[in-house]
Design a protein around this motif. Sequence first.
Motif, PDB file in Angstrom:
ATOM      1  N   SER A  97       0.882  -1.135  -0.146  1.00  0.00           N
ATOM      2  CA  SER A  97       0.079   0.049  -0.046  1.00  0.00           C
ATOM      3  C   SER A  97       0.708   1.224  -0.145  1.00  0.00           C
ATOM      4  N   ARG A 104      -5.224   9.270  -0.138  1.00  0.00           N
ATOM      5  CA  ARG A 104      -5.374   8.279  -0.814  1.00  0.00           C
ATOM      6  C   ARG A 104      -4.111   7.261  -1.179  1.00  0.00           C
ATOM      7  N   SER A 127      -7.711   3.368  -2.369  1.00  0.00           N
ATOM      8  CA  SER A 127      -8.488   3.238  -1.456  1.00  0.00           C
ATOM      9  C   SER A 127      -7.955   4.283  -0.153  1.00  0.00           C
ATOM     10  N   LEU A 130      -5.717   1.401   4.706  1.00  0.00           N
ATOM     11  CA  LEU A 130      -6.060   0.240   5.221  1.00  0.00           C
ATOM     12  C   LEU A 130      -5.330  -0.005   6.642  1.00  0.00           C
ATOM     13  N   ALA A 146     -11.014   0.362   6.395  1.00  0.00           N
ATOM     14  CA  ALA A 146     -10.114   1.704   6.047  1.00  0.00           C
ATOM     15  C   ALA A 146     -10.981   2.765   6.250  1.00  0.00           C
ATOM     16  N   HIS A 148     -10.892   6.983   5.387  1.00  0.00           N
ATOM     17  CA  HIS A 148     -10.637   8.294   4.783  1.00  0.00           C
ATOM     18  C   HIS A 148     -10.725   9.372   5.379  1.00  0.00           C
ATOM     19  N   VAL A 159     -13.116  -2.740   3.019  1.00  0.00           N
ATOM     20  CA  VAL A 159     -12.688  -3.107   1.796  1.00  0.00           C
ATOM     21  C   VAL A 159     -12.565  -4.496   1.694  1.00  0.00           C
ATOM     22  N   TYR A 168     -12.845  -6.829  -5.887  1.00  0.00           N
ATOM     23  CA  TYR A 168     -12.775  -6.128  -4.945  1.00  0.00           C
ATOM     24  C   TYR A 168     -14.301  -5.516  -4.542  1.00  0.00           C
ATOM     25  N   LYS A 170     -16.939  -3.185  -1.338  1.00  0.00           N
ATOM     26  CA  LYS A 170     -17.153  -2.283  -0.164  1.00  0.00           C
ATOM     27  C   LYS A 170     -18.052  -2.765   0.567  1.00  0.00           C
TER      28      LYS A 170
END
Length: 293
Positions: A97, A104, A127, A130, A146, A148, A159, A168, A170
């Motif tokens: 990641s 982001r 994403s 994480l 996750a 934001h 996620v 993937y 959500k």
Amino acid sequence: MGFENSCLGVARNSCPAKSLAISARILGSCNGLICLTSDSFTVMLLNPCTGKFNVFPDSMLRSNGGGGGGSAVGCFIRYGFGYDASFEDYKVVKIFSFLHIEGRYENMVNVYSLKAKSWKMIEGFNSGSLNGKVGVFVNGALHWEASHSHCSGSFWEIVTLDLAVERYGKIALPSYEDGGVYWTLGVSRGYLVGCCNYEKNKADVWVMKKYGVEESWTKLVTISLPVDRRAYILPLFVAENCDEFLLQLGEELALYNSRDGSYKRLDVYSSGDYFRQAQATTYFESLASPHMK
């Protein structure tokens, strides 16, 4: 270890592979197998019931930067372990990641197939952060919490990665009170469990009663935590009648009784143990082999 008047138990297991013994990290459990990794880029599948294990190489990063544009300021590693029922195959997922821009992250994903005995890179995804270091395996998919970050606060979601189709998705988390929060995920008796940790000394434990149905999130209990807590709660197991909760709180295990609100720390580790951080996972005993025939 048994608990007085409790239906739950805790067992200690030693790592059979010397190369993993000191630096081993638990990546998850599935069908009676526990997945671990070490600093020496080795992964092991272990059946604590039979004592059998399988060691294979971990995945190394074989790409420059984030792999899809933009420079990488830092790289965070996330894992997951689960079972692909459609191909009768165990899979280990490793996510690289990279911080991309404005909170982001760009995620490169490698998947190890126990049946193919090899790693492969699959399509990545973007994403928020994480925060779950290890994915939770439920209903054929891995789940990571996750967050934001926005100027008005943080927004949390789950996620997912379906191991059969490697797609993937959500899942929305239930609504929560205002104030600083931190979500952790667990699995108990096949149900996805979420724990909303508040800055104050309390946490709400939720369960998704119907997988994939966000309206089925149900709050089981609000736990009052010790004033001296230094870590977030991770839910490990919920008793069938929801009166007992096995929790990990940093380097401690604790048993919470919702009937009387009691909170008991469990002395599972002796003072002579060497560990960087206490780890725990739940599993059901089986004769599953860590090798594919």
